[in-house]
Design a protein around this motif. Structure first.
Motif, PDB file in Angstrom:
ATOM      1  N   GLU A 405      16.367  11.594  -6.346  1.00  0.00           N
ATOM      2  CA  GLU A 405      16.344  11.115  -4.843  1.00  0.00           C
ATOM      3  C   GLU A 405      14.742  10.536  -4.690  1.00  0.00           C
ATOM      4  O   GLU A 405      14.359   9.600  -3.243  1.00  0.00           O
ATOM      5  CB  GLU A 405      16.319  12.942  -4.209  1.00  0.00           C
ATOM      6  N   THR A 406      14.324  10.062  -5.459  1.00  0.00           N
ATOM      7  CA  THR A 406      12.233   9.244  -5.340  1.00  0.00           C
ATOM      8  C   THR A 406      13.087   7.865  -5.521  1.00  0.00           C
ATOM      9  O   THR A 406      14.423   6.935  -6.571  1.00  0.00           O
ATOM     10  CB  THR A 406      11.840   9.565  -6.418  1.00  0.00           C
ATOM     11  N   PHE A 407      13.138   6.627  -4.721  1.00  0.00           N
ATOM     12  CA  PHE A 407      13.435   5.301  -5.231  1.00  0.00           C
ATOM     13  C   PHE A 407      11.664   4.206  -4.610  1.00  0.00           C
ATOM     14  O   PHE A 407      11.426   4.943  -3.442  1.00  0.00           O
ATOM     15  CB  PHE A 407      14.396   5.573  -3.795  1.00  0.00           C
ATOM     16  N   TYR A 408      12.201   3.010  -5.277  1.00  0.00           N
ATOM     17  CA  TYR A 408      11.103   2.435  -3.903  1.00  0.00           C
ATOM     18  C   TYR A 408      11.875   1.087  -4.426  1.00  0.00           C
ATOM     19  O   TYR A 408      12.739   0.313  -5.327  1.00  0.00           O
ATOM     20  CB  TYR A 408      10.152   1.835  -5.106  1.00  0.00           C
ATOM     21  N   LYS A 409      11.605  -0.080  -2.721  1.00  0.00           N
ATOM     22  CA  LYS A 409      12.894  -1.295  -2.417  1.00  0.00           C
ATOM     23  C   LYS A 409      12.391  -2.110  -1.775  1.00  0.00           C
ATOM     24  O   LYS A 409      10.592  -1.835  -0.911  1.00  0.00           O
ATOM     25  CB  LYS A 409      14.202  -0.592  -1.137  1.00  0.00           C
ATOM     26  N   ARG A 410      12.017  -3.071  -2.270  1.00  0.00           N
ATOM     27  CA  ARG A 410      11.100  -3.927  -1.832  1.00  0.00           C
ATOM     28  C   ARG A 410      12.091  -5.302  -1.832  1.00  0.00           C
ATOM     29  O   ARG A 410      12.719  -5.525  -2.462  1.00  0.00           O
ATOM     30  CB  ARG A 410      10.043  -4.832  -2.821  1.00  0.00           C
ATOM     31  N   TYR A 411      11.371  -5.704  -0.216  1.00  0.00           N
ATOM     32  CA  TYR A 411      12.674  -7.732  -0.018  1.00  0.00           C
ATOM     33  C   TYR A 411      11.250  -8.318   0.468  1.00  0.00           C
ATOM     34  O   TYR A 411       9.810  -8.140   0.750  1.00  0.00           O
ATOM     35  CB  TYR A 411      13.182  -7.326   1.418  1.00  0.00           C
ATOM     36  N   THR A 412      11.318  -9.239  -0.556  1.00  0.00           N
ATOM     37  CA  THR A 412      10.329 -10.328  -0.371  1.00  0.00           C
ATOM     38  C   THR A 412      10.856 -12.215  -0.181  1.00  0.00           C
ATOM     39  O   THR A 412      12.262 -12.105   0.107  1.00  0.00           O
ATOM     40  CB  THR A 412       9.268 -10.846  -1.643  1.00  0.00           C
ATOM     41  N   ALA A 413       9.607 -12.531   0.774  1.00  0.00           N
ATOM     42  CA  ALA A 413      10.105 -13.790   1.407  1.00  0.00           C
ATOM     43  C   ALA A 413       8.737 -14.417   1.270  1.00  0.00           C
ATOM     44  O   ALA A 413       7.813 -13.906   1.527  1.00  0.00           O
ATOM     45  CB  ALA A 413      10.818 -14.252   2.478  1.00  0.00           C
ATOM     46  N   ARG A 414       8.882 -15.959   0.978  1.00  0.00           N
ATOM     47  CA  ARG A 414       7.701 -16.695   0.370  1.00  0.00           C
ATOM     48  C   ARG A 414       7.940 -18.107   0.489  1.00  0.00           C
ATOM     49  O   ARG A 414       8.964 -18.776  -0.128  1.00  0.00           O
ATOM     50  CB  ARG A 414       7.170 -17.065  -1.224  1.00  0.00           C
ATOM     51  N   ALA A 415       7.051 -18.496   1.139  1.00  0.00           N
ATOM     52  CA  ALA A 415       7.245 -19.929   1.323  1.00  0.00           C
ATOM     53  C   ALA A 415       5.775 -21.119   1.264  1.00  0.00           C
ATOM     54  O   ALA A 415       4.887 -20.206   1.239  1.00  0.00           O
ATOM     55  CB  ALA A 415       7.452 -20.884   3.068  1.00  0.00           C
ATOM     56  N   ASN A 416       5.465 -22.066  -0.173  1.00  0.00           N
ATOM     57  CA  ASN A 416       4.354 -22.710  -0.298  1.00  0.00           C
ATOM     58  C   ASN A 416       5.031 -23.951  -0.447  1.00  0.00           C
ATOM     59  O   ASN A 416       6.271 -24.705  -0.675  1.00  0.00           O
ATOM     60  CB  ASN A 416       4.551 -22.590  -2.018  1.00  0.00           C
ATOM     61  N   SER A 417       3.883 -25.151   0.824  1.00  0.00           N
ATOM     62  CA  SER A 417       4.250 -26.362   0.726  1.00  0.00           C
ATOM     63  C   SER A 417       2.877 -26.742   1.019  1.00  0.00           C
ATOM     64  O   SER A 417       2.126 -26.493   0.772  1.00  0.00           O
ATOM     65  CB  SER A 417       5.259 -26.723   1.952  1.00  0.00           C
TER      66      SER A 417
END
Length: 827
Positions: A405-417
């Protein structure tokens, strides 16, 4: 607590190189080509064919060729572009290309991971060999507030190969750092998404021992690196000693880890990259515990030994089992009150107060353990020209825990200019956003944890569920005071923990004069957390009669900003004296945040998530409505560094920083942190000239430096703190026993004499590189001493009970040797 073995890892890397003619796909890792697609009428024609007049005036011709690497293998997806135009193509499966060009056109060949080439075309056939690009990692190294050639570094700096970093899986780059840099120790609980412990050259203090992270020039004390997608990392350096890290002053006592994220390219064409993997995890070594028969025999023997020792005529007894001479007699059912070995317990007599379970042989670790999947996916878009570059990415990471029942979820977004507004003016930004959700376990090692319950405290003869399908536990007499680990975990269903983070900076650079550059950077680190938790009743637990259901809802945020200004100057005089000088200021504000918590108890429908709101609980005297602030503080620093090289043989680096931190009183608010290091490149001496066909570089170095540590527990340790407590401070001033006036008491002493913790560091090292960079070895001795370790004492009683405002832990010594060996196949 859980050691995780990764296996069955499947990695996929796809590169989509988009041009105005075709899209090419390359499958790396297994060096398997997938496919190549031609985009037909939907793609505009090349600019040189857009107008008949252009074709007549330019006298076009077709050039063909093959692009290979230095091993002779053909390269698929290489960009072939006419310089200064959008006319281009990419190589096919066999590395071949064909392009119509003008008479005086120049071709640019570019490919990710290889050095670009710009070539004139004299004939109709042009074959090209591209060399692997290792310049960024092996030659130019990011150091404090700038870069430096690796051969000129005189401090202790470990350069981490990001390709090696990504060969191991994990929720954060700090986990993947394990084993990649000498003197860097990594510890983790194995809990999905858990914070990783990083220690650089051991323990330095009784306070915070975590390193300072500097990501794209923005520093942070947040030790949770799981919000940064490892696939976004371009380079990573570890500043291990004070001679390298003193430029970060009060923040650098525990070392510094510098991270640079991926930037755009100047190829003129966008590049779309996919990276992903899928893997499985299984816990490794576990507790070797007794089964039910062994446990019973052990208890019988223990009682017999005690009886014999005391010389009595007694016999072993147990609430559930009868004495059978040389063994216990097991009943047909065990009960809450005890079965006494009876074989005639009637299941029909089951009730909430008379729970019954069959005698079992339960492996509690197997009940909570599982093979858990883990996956990671990321898409990156990079591109640009000499006018500006960009890099954007989105990622998804999902790690299921080896505990059910244990979990870890990650959503990422990156902008580099970045953008070249003028030849002398550049601006840019680096920003990332992450959102995580998890149901993890506390990494605590106390006896009241999943790992201790499942590992050694639970009774093996009690099953997971009783004869009615309800959770069984220590309410069965004679089994102790453990909790059912399966019940504890499964009752977490519906609980919610989430965190979000915005991290990055905006910057500008101005070339004021030849070699003189001013840089301004403003960075921020904003974190936000939200959670709610329903703690359900535990009727199977022997203590507390099942307890109460408790609903807790919590939210908080923290904001940190970092404003950095630097002025750097680089110049070479008479071709032998090379000088780089840097001065700057840095202002930091942290702890700009608050948190709120509400709690109520005794929920009628604890398993119905629609009722999980605070006002559905009882409004009794156990309810909570609390808030707190993070503990705001400020830091201001002035720093400078001088790097000098004479004839590329004799090297010198000097650093000086002065920091002021609001944690200390005005009399002790500022500290000064110097460092000096020198190096001698023996390989450039004439007496080693005969070795240059196999010895690339041999350098001896020595350094000394001092850093500070202001990470003490109290943000205002010099202040006396007061609190109110109705049981101790409220008083009926009227004497009528009908009202009370709020009073205050001293909670913590202040100590205005608290001074900086300081770390003095000495190091001597020898580094060598052989055979055109294939082999590298290094050895370094270091010695560190931490002075003036002060830990404020928490006052918890009446004013006269505390005899000291702080505890002085004295000094701490740390000495060791780092040895490294690197092999890199550059062919």
């Amino acid at each position: 607590m859980t050691r995780v073995i990764k296996n069955a890892i499947i990695n996929v890397n796809l590169f989509f190189v988009m041009t105005n003619k075709q899209v090419a796909f390359r499958r790396c890792g297994f060096t398997l080509t997938l496919c190549s697609l031609l985009i037909g009428a939907s793609v505009p024609p090349p600019t040189h064919a857009a107008s008949p007049e252009v074709t007549i005036l330019q006298q076009t011709r077709r050039v063909t060729g093959t692009v290979k690497d230095v091993k002779g293998e053909t390269l698929l997806g290489v960009n072939v572009i006419v310089r200064g135009t959008t006319n281009g193509t990419v190589t096919d499966f066999d590395g071949n290309y064909s392009l119509e060009i003008g008479a005086n056109d120049v071709l640019v060949f570019s490919y990710i991971g290889y050095v670009s080439q710009t070539l004139s075309v004299s004939g109709n056939v042009l074959n090209v060999v591209l060399n692997e690009d290792t310049q960024n990692l092996s030659e130019v190294v990011v150091v404090g507030y700038g870069t430096q050639q690796k051969k000129d570094i005189t401090g202790s700096v470990a350069v981490v190969d990001t390709k090696e970093l990504l060969k191991s899986s994990g929720s954060s780059a700090s986990q993947q750092l394990q084993g990649k840099a000498a003197g860097v120790y990594i510890g983790t609980s194995g809990v999905p998404g858990s914070q990783t412990m990083v220690r650089i050259r051991g323990i330095n203090t009784v306070n915070d021992n975590g390193p300072l992270y500097v990501i794209d020039g923005v520093s942070t004390r947040n030790q949770d690196l799981s919000t940064l997608n490892p696939n976004d990392i371009e380079s990573m350096q570890v500043l291990k000693d004070a001679s390298a890290a003193a430029i970060y002053g009060a923040q650098a006592a525990n070392g510094v880890i510098l991270i640079t994220t991926k930037k755009g390219t100047q190829t003129g064409q966008p590049t779309l990259t996919y990276n992903g993997y899928f893997g499985l995890q299984k816990s490794g070594k576990r507790y070797d515990t007794l089964n039910s028969e062994e446990r019973l025999q052990w208890e019988w023997d223990a009682q017999m030994n005690y009886i014999n020792l005391m010389g009595s005529n007694g016999r072993p007894t147990h609430q559930q089992f009868a004495d059978g001479g040389d063994h216990f007699i097991v009943p047909n059912l065990m009960t809450t009150g005890g079965a006494g070995g009876s074989q005639s317990i009637n299941p029909a007599d089951y009730s909430p107060g008379n729970v019954m379970v069959p005698f079992s042989d339960t492996d509690w670790w197997d009940e909570v353990d599982r093979i858990a999947p883990m996956q990671n996916h990321q898409v990156t878009l990079q591109g640009g020209s000499d006018k500006g570059q960009y890099s954007m990415s989105v990622g998804y990471f999902d790690q299921q825990g080896t505990v059910i029942e244990t979990f870890y979820k990650r959503y990422t977004a990156r902008a580099n200019s970045s953008y070249n507004i003028r030849p002398w003016l550049r601006v840019g930004e680096n920003f990332s956003y992450s959102w995580t959700k998890d149901l993890g376990r506390s990494p605590g090692t106390s006896e009241a944890s999943i790992y201790s319950w499942a590992g050694y405290r639970s009774s093996p003869w009690v099953p997971v569920r009783d004869i009615q399908g309800n959770y069984a536990g220590s309410v069965i007499a004679g089994t102790g005071n453990w909790q059912n680990a399966v019940a504890e975990i499964e009752r977490q269903e519906g609980n919610y923990w989430s965190n979000s983070r915005i991290f990055g900076n905006v910057w500008a650079e101005i070339d004021l004069y030849k070699g003189l550059t001013y840089r301004n950077s403003f960075g921020l680190d904003y974190t936000n957390n939200y959670s709610y938790r329903m703690g359900k009743k535990t009727p199977e637990f022997s203590e507390g009669g099942g307890g109460q259901s408790t609903m807790t809802e919590e939210s908080g945020f923290n904001f940190r900003w970092v404003w950095t200004n630097t002025l750097s100057y680089t110049q070479t005089f008479n071709e032998v004296h090379r000088i780089t000088a840097l001065v700057g200021t840095e202002a930091i504000r942290d702890g700009l945040g608050r948190s709120m918590l509400g709690e109520r108890r005794n929920y009628l429908y604890e398993y119905n998530q629609n009722t999980w709101v605070l006002n559905m609980g009882e409004q009794n005297d156990q309810r909570k409505a609390e808030s707190s602030y993070k503990g705001e503080f400020a830091l201001f620093g002035i720093f400078g560094r001088v790097d000098y090289a004479f004839s590329d043989k004799y090297l010198f680096t000097g650093i000086l920083r002065r920091d002021g931190v609001s944690r200390f009183s005005e009399n002790n608010r500022y500290g000064t942190f110097p460092s000096v290091s020198v190096g001698w490149r023996l390989s450039e001496e004439s007496f080693l000239e005969g070795t240059r066909d196999w010895l690339d570089d041999l350098k001896a170095r020595i350094g000394y430096g001092q850093t500070g540590n202001s990470e003490i527990p109290r943000k205002t340790n010099f202040a006396y703190e007061f609190t109110t407590d109705p049981e101790r401070t409220n008083y009926d001033l009227n004497g009528a026993n009908s009202s009370a006036v709020t009073g205050y008491r001293l909670q913590r002493y202040g100590n205005g004499d608290t001074k900086w913790e300081s770390v003095d560091s000495y190091s001597i090292g020898l580094d060598a590189t052989f055979l055109n960079g294939k082999f590298g070895v290094g050895v370094e001795w270091y010695d560190k001493k931490t002075s003036n370790m002060l830990l404020p004492a928490t006052y918890s009683g009446l004013a006269g009970e505390a005899d000291k405002p702080y505890i002085n832990f004295g000094d701490m010594k740390n000495t060791g040797i780092d040895a490294t060996f690197n092999y890199r196949d550059k062919q």
